[in-house]
Scaffold this active site. Structure first.
Site, PDB file in Angstrom:
ATOM      1  N   LYS A 491       0.697  -1.111  -0.126  1.00 15.28           N
ATOM      2  CA  LYS A 491       0.153   0.375   0.183  1.00 15.28           C
ATOM      3  C   LYS A 491       1.001   1.387   0.111  1.00 15.28           C
ATOM      4  CE  LYS A 491      -4.006  -2.080   2.430  1.00 15.28           C
ATOM      5  NZ  LYS A 491      -5.175  -2.579   1.576  1.00 15.28           N
ATOM      6  N   THR A 593     -11.661   0.313  -1.043  1.00 15.17           N
ATOM      7  CA  THR A 593     -12.892   0.763  -1.100  1.00 15.17           C
ATOM      8  C   THR A 593     -13.043   1.802  -0.298  1.00 15.17           C
ATOM      9  OG1 THR A 593     -13.332  -0.466   1.277  1.00 15.17           O
ATOM     10  CG2 THR A 593     -13.766  -0.864  -0.912  1.00 15.17           C
TER      11      THR A 593
HETATM   12  C1  26Q Z   1      -6.073 -15.662   5.538  1.00 12.18           C
HETATM   13  C2  26Q Z   1      -5.982 -17.218   6.582  1.00 12.18           C
HETATM   14  C3  26Q Z   1      -5.360 -16.943   7.362  1.00 12.18           C
HETATM   15  C4  26Q Z   1      -5.003 -15.834   8.503  1.00 12.18           C
HETATM   16  C5  26Q Z   1      -5.545 -14.614   7.734  1.00 12.18           C
HETATM   17  C6  26Q Z   1      -5.766 -15.199   6.226  1.00 12.18           C
HETATM   18  C7  26Q Z   1      -6.657 -13.147   5.540  1.00 12.18           C
HETATM   19  C8  26Q Z   1      -7.163 -12.754   6.591  1.00 12.18           C
HETATM   20  C9  26Q Z   1      -8.137 -11.567   5.758  1.00 12.18           C
HETATM   21  C10 26Q Z   1      -6.060 -13.477   4.490  1.00 12.18           C
HETATM   22  C11 26Q Z   1      -7.096 -11.925   3.846  1.00 12.18           C
HETATM   23  C12 26Q Z   1      -7.853 -10.964   4.386  1.00 12.18           C
HETATM   24  C13 26Q Z   1      -8.771 -10.039   3.653  1.00 12.18           C
HETATM   25  C14 26Q Z   1      -8.024  -9.578   2.442  1.00 12.18           C
HETATM   26  C15 26Q Z   1      -8.666  -8.068   2.042  1.00 12.18           C
HETATM   27  O1  26Q Z   1      -9.390  -6.857   3.056  1.00 12.18           O
HETATM   28  N1  26Q Z   1      -8.691  -7.910   0.932  1.00 12.18           N
HETATM   29  C16 26Q Z   1      -9.092  -6.717  -0.209  1.00 12.18           C
HETATM   30  O2  26Q Z   1     -10.831  -6.507   0.090  1.00 12.18           O
HETATM   31  C17 26Q Z   1     -11.082  -5.512  -0.508  1.00 12.18           C
HETATM   32  C18 26Q Z   1     -12.435  -5.909  -0.579  1.00 12.18           C
HETATM   33  O3  26Q Z   1     -12.761  -6.151  -1.624  1.00 12.18           O
HETATM   34  C19 26Q Z   1     -10.761  -5.013  -1.311  1.00 12.18           C
HETATM   35  O4  26Q Z   1     -10.922  -4.132  -1.521  1.00 12.18           O
HETATM   36  C20 26Q Z   1      -9.381  -4.616  -1.231  1.00 12.18           C
HETATM   37  O5  26Q Z   1      -7.825  -4.341  -2.556  1.00 12.18           O
HETATM   38  C21 26Q Z   1      -8.189  -5.744  -0.671  1.00 12.18           C
HETATM   39  O6  26Q Z   1      -6.281  -5.455  -0.606  1.00 12.18           O
END
Ligand code: 26Q
Length: 758
Positions: A491, A593
């Protein structure tokens, strides 16, 4: 329709409930009669912080839109006892404290002890051939944990609809087995109970990083198993036997791969419990699920070690092997003699420790796969899921994200909402495209004057908030330059900071320089285990310390880090921002977002062609957007070619000046080496997010921003046009697209007889 998500970042409920139910006038008056202000009461509510960032907040915006569109839809997730940690700052560094949000009770939830399901873990699978000659599988010797439902109402915007968010809490089976306490080992009973209830104890605080912990896998399966039992119960209640029309009655959307174990779980239920054949069970499963991908960052993709997966869910691993066998057979039929392709597409990664690729499982087991912005969806087809797109082009589609205009304009920005409604009425709250009618008003000098007054008042409110949280005084007339989001290298908060340091050096070298005064505001949490992100927070504080107290700068530059960023703080920041920083390396941010929240509140964007920035720029017009940096294609090219950050460092004195300030130890008196890893990441480890490559373009762009801000009339015109053209980014539009194109679900409006006045 069922929205399955490990995260729901709801924030506060009171103001939203009052707004959606149309009770603002009466609630305000009632509080007044008691001698209080409604806002003061609202401030007492804890944020429901059951999410990390974008993905969790998107789920919350979607619930609001689904209720407002009167869709028959449920949100399903986990009732974490501890949400995202509180961030405190001690000596310029992040310190985490637990978010004990349920401490004083939660008035919005209703306990539903009657919705209680057993969830099984571990154990063994045996097989036998039964009387009719069919092979049956028995999953036995399992550990059982109970899932108990808690319901939270989701009111639609003034439409008599109230949907439901059902969150599961883990309870020990022992609690329902008094005998155990009576005859068994009491201490053992108590410790067993505590053990099993850890499943719903805490939200994993990683954003966009995968961590392969056993407890996380158990959380995923726990909530998926309970949810599917609940869905099947409801399906059976209303259907007349048979599963043939299951996909017509039930749509399940997977919020990333986190709930993707639902695919083998539904197969297990249909095969082992309902005794369907494989082909029929598989057609039902694929017809039921849709999968939304939210990231292409390799470190965020879920890849569970096969050994762990098979230990926790042995029957599911068997089913995955069979799904994979049949799938690879299909690939082989289409592309014979391409072992390399089979290796790439398999659900199992075979080099090194064997792993389950959850993203491949989600694609194979769903009839729809979508990205969250146009660019991101194209990248999915061309890169991450290229092979799958070749096989099943019809599965792939785009659903550009949106935000709810109720919370992100009407509720958080009452002054701007009033000004807008005075001119175009109130329909924009449920039909955001109506904002277009503001366009001609951009040419009205008196409207612009009012617009500026509202922004200034919001900046004063934000300045007050800055003062109370950080004791830093900022000038509401300065340009409020904001970057608020999780701290992550991709970011590029560091790029923003390099600009700050370059400005600082410029002002020190040119004491009389006539610059536009700026207040640079940062906020965001770092994952507790992400050392580099935590170091970036320390660097922001170190820069703030250096810049804010320097009398030479005469208040022309301030740096602020607001602690504990979350939904409620965002509601304060968005209305008071002039400039929105959306500066991720092109090709890395799936959508974003926050970019939409800022623009909807009249901030102008400085950004790369990444995620939804591309579409925001198309909507608001390129002349109303500050663009800089490489495109995603150029980033990919540069990375393939290999680039040398040192070369840029040597040839750009402004860049060198900024980096030297960090490297020299000048910002960390007494700890000269503190920030060395930051500089090393850029100069010695290849600068993977290409900050140095984009630095020059970013600085030039920031100069254009400053020049534009000097012309307040022109700036206001751009601000109005940004708001007027943001209609497309309502989550109502996004949800309509999901409903029509993926779920096949129609509104079920509620009409009530007119209410008698009492
Ligand atoms: C997975 C497995 C174990 C532990 C944690 C996770 C994990 C948790 C959260 C992996 C990813 C996330 C979050 C991802 C996220 O927030 N992505 C965002 O999603 C938004 C909504 O679509 C987008 O606008 C963002 O660009 C994107 O980064």
């Amino acid at each position: 329709m069922y929205y399955l998500s490990l995260e729901f970042l709801m924030g506060r409920a009171l103001g939203n409930a009052i707004l959606n139910l149309g009770l603002e006038g009466r609630a305000t008056q009632a509080m007044q009669e008691l001698g209080y202000r409604l806002e003061a009461l609202e401030d007492w509510e804890y944020d429901a912080g059951l999410g990390n960032g974008g993905l969790g907040r998107l789920a919350a915006c979607f619930l609001d839109s689904m209720a407002t569109l009167a869709l028959p839809a449920y949100g399903y997730g986990i009732r974490y006892e501890f949400g995202i940690f509180f961030q405190r700052i001690r000596g310029g560094a992040q310190v985490e404290t637990p978010d004990n949000w349920l401490r004083y009770g939660n008035p919005w939830e209703v306990e539903r002890p009657e919705y209680l399901y057993p969830v099984h873990f571990y154990g063994q699978v045996s097989s036998r051939t039964d009387a009719d000659g069919a092979l049956r599988f028995l999953w036995a010797d399992t550990q059982v944990i109970m899932a108990m439902a808690y319901d939270t109402p989701i009111p639609g915007y003034r439409n008599n609809t109230v949907n439901n968010m059902r969150l599961w809490a883990a309870k020990s089976t022992r609690e329902f087995d008094l005998d155990y306490f009576n005859h068994g080992d009491y201490e053992r009973a108590v410790s067993d109970k505590a053990q099993s209830e850890t499943i719903s104890k805490v939200l994993y605080p990683n954003d966009n990083v995968f961590e392969g912990r056993e407890l996380r896998l158990k959380q995923e399966y726990f909530f998926v198993s309970a949810t599917l039992q609940d869905i099947l119960r409801r399906f059976k209640k209303s259907s007349s036997g048979g599963f043939a029309d299951f996909p017509d009655q039930v749509a399940v959307q997977l919020n990333d791969t986190h709930p993707a174990v639902a695919i083998p779980e539904l197969m297990r239920i249909l095969l082992d419990q309902e005794r369907l054949g494989w082909e029929e069970a598989w057609a039902i499963t694929v017809g039921t699920f849709g999968y939304t991908n939210h990231t292409i960052l390799p470190e965020a993709l879920e890849r569970w070690p096969v050994s762990l997966f098979g230990y926790v869910l042995p029957r599911h691993l068997q089913i995955l092997y069979e799904i994979n066998r049949r799938f690879l057979e299909q690939v082989t039929a289409r592309w014979p003699n391409e072992p390399e392709r089979l290796r790439r597409m398999s659900l199992f990664e075979e080099d090194g420790e064997k792993k389950v690729r959850m993203a491949h499982l989600a694609v194979v087991g769903s009839h729809s796969v979508n990205g969250v912005s146009s660019l991101h969806s194209e990248i999915l087809k061309a890169q991450l899921f290229r092979d799958f797109y070749e096989l099943w082009p019809e599965r792939f589609n785009n659903k550009t994200n949106g935000i709810t205009p109720r919370r992100w304009l009407r509720l958080c920005n009452p002054a701007l909402s009033r000004l807008i409604s005075e001119r175009i009425g109130e329909d924009w709250v449920r039909d955001l495209d109506q904002l277009r009618r503001l366009e001609p008003l951009a040419e009205d000098p008196r409207f612009r004057e009012s617009w500026r007054e509202v922004k200034l008042a919001n900046k004063q409110r934000l300045a007050e908030c800055v003062r109370s949280l950080t004791a830093i005084t900022v000038d509401p007339r300065s340009l409020f330059d904001c970057q608020v989001k999780r701290i992550h290298e991709y970011k590029r908060q560091l790029l923003n900071l390099l600009h700050v340091l370059a400005l600082y050096n410029h002002l020190k070298a040119n004491p009389g320089a006539q610059v536009v005064p700026r207040t640079v505001i940062f906020a965001g949490k770092a994952a507790p285990g992400y050392a580099m992100a935590k170091l970036i927070i320390r660097l922001i504080h170190a820069a703030a310390e250096r810049v804010n107290d320097d009398p030479d700068l005469d208040g022309r530059l301030k740096v602020v880090f607001l602690p504990n960023y979350g939904v409620s703080l965002a509601e304060r920041i968005m209305p008071g921002a002039d400039l929105s920083e959306q500066i991720s390396t092109a090709g890395t941010e799936a959508s974003g977002t926050g970019n939409m929240k800022f623009a909807l509140n009249g901030a102008l964007t400085i950004g790369t062609l990444d995620g939804a920035n591309v579409e925001i720029r198309e909507e608001v017009g390129e002349e109303n957007f500050f663009l800089f940096g490489l495109t995603a294609a150029e980033v990919a090219q540069q990375q393939a070619r290999g680039y040398d950050p040192r070369e840029l460092f040597d040839s750009n004195p402004t860049l060198r000046g900024a980096l030297d300030l960090i490297a020299s130890g000048a910002l960390s008196p007494g700890q000269p080496d503190l920030f060395v890893p930051i500089v090393a990441g850029l100069l010695d480890h290849g600068d993977p997010y290409m900050l140095l490559e984009d630095f020059d373009s970013y600085l030039n762009c920031q100069q254009r921003v400053a020049a534009a801000y000097r012309d307040q009339e022109a700036w206001t015109r751009m601000s109005i046009l940004n708001v007027a053209r943001m209609g497309r980014f309502s989550s109502d539009r996004t949800i309509r697209e999901y409903a029509d194109e993926i779920w096949g679900v129609r509104a079920a409006p509620v009409s009530l007889p007119p209410r008698k006045r009492s």
